[in-house]
Design an enzyme around this catalytic site. Structure first.
Site, PDB file in Angstrom:
ATOM      1  N   SER A  74       0.839  -1.192   0.000  1.00 18.32           N
ATOM      2  CA  SER A  74       0.000   0.000   0.000  1.00 18.32           C
ATOM      3  C   SER A  74       0.873   1.241   0.000  1.00 18.32           C
ATOM      4  CB  SER A  74      -0.886   0.006   1.250  1.00 18.32           C
ATOM      5  OG  SER A  74      -1.570   1.237   1.377  1.00 18.32           O
ATOM      6  N   TYR A  87      -2.161  -0.861  10.161  1.00 23.68           N
ATOM      7  CA  TYR A  87      -2.197  -1.065   8.714  1.00 23.68           C
ATOM      8  C   TYR A  87      -0.887  -0.612   8.066  1.00 23.68           C
ATOM      9  CZ  TYR A  87      -3.875  -1.112   3.908  1.00 23.68           C
ATOM     10  OH  TYR A  87      -4.023  -1.370   2.569  1.00 23.68           O
TER      11      TYR A  87
END
Length: 193
Positions: A74, A87
């Protein structure tokens, strides 16, 4: 996963492509012990799940001398975003794992691709209560990811606008990043895992 890979390879031979797209996200606070369980779960899914998937198929692909292993990290892997530490940490670990794997497989004929998407309109992003810059729909995201994998780029940030953002984020001095990020909106912490 080992059994699944063995079954697949036994029936079809080494795959040409394996994509590990493990993604679980929830808002977390680093100063709250209650969020450590969330961190553990996110790391287990996003890092261990991805690594297990790729490791299960890698030996057959190495033996065949071909193929591509792709993992989805990401843009959040480039800096620690407040309220989203689990995350960010998981995707940074995924990116580092993929880099290590790429170097370990160097010369084997097996490519390793790390894709770092920005915001893609999925159920995971729809819970966000803030504006997401350069968000793209899932179909466009899939096309861009497929293109990045097909080109066998080591690291691909998509869409291109988020690639520019990631360059700026990485180049930004810590003091400036801290000041700007402190005001950033937070991911909800009240989601179920």
């Amino acid at each position: 996963m080992e059994e699944t890979a063995r079954d697949f390879v036994g029936r079809f031979g080494a795959p040409d492509l394996v994509i590990a797209n493990a993604g679980l996200g929830i808002g977390t606070h680093g100063d709250d012990l209650a969020d450590i369980g969330k961190l553990s779960r996110v790391l287990d899914v996003n890092v261990t799940g991805m690594a297990t998937t790729l490791a299960a198929f890698a030996p057959a692909m190495r033996k065949a001398g071909r193929g591509t292993l792709a993992g989805i990290a990401s843009v959040a892997s480039f800096r620690g975003i407040p309220g989203n530490g689990a995350y960010c940490a998981s995707k940074a670990a995924a990116r580092a794992w993929l880099e290590s794997l790429r170097v370990e497989l160097r010369g084997s004929g097996v490519s390793v691709v790390c894709v770092c998407p920005g915001y893609i309109d999925t159920p995971m992003t729809r819970v966000n209560r803030f504006r997401m810059p350069f968000i793209i729909d899932a179909d466009k995201g899939a096309r861009l990811i497929a293109g990045a994998i097909a080109s066998k780029r080591r690291v691909a940030v998509i869409p291109w606008q988020m690639a520019m953002v990631s360059v700026l984020m990485r180049a930004m001095p810590g003091w400036l990043f801290d000041r700007l990020a402190a005001r950033a909106p937070r991911k909800p912490r009240d989601l179920s895992l």
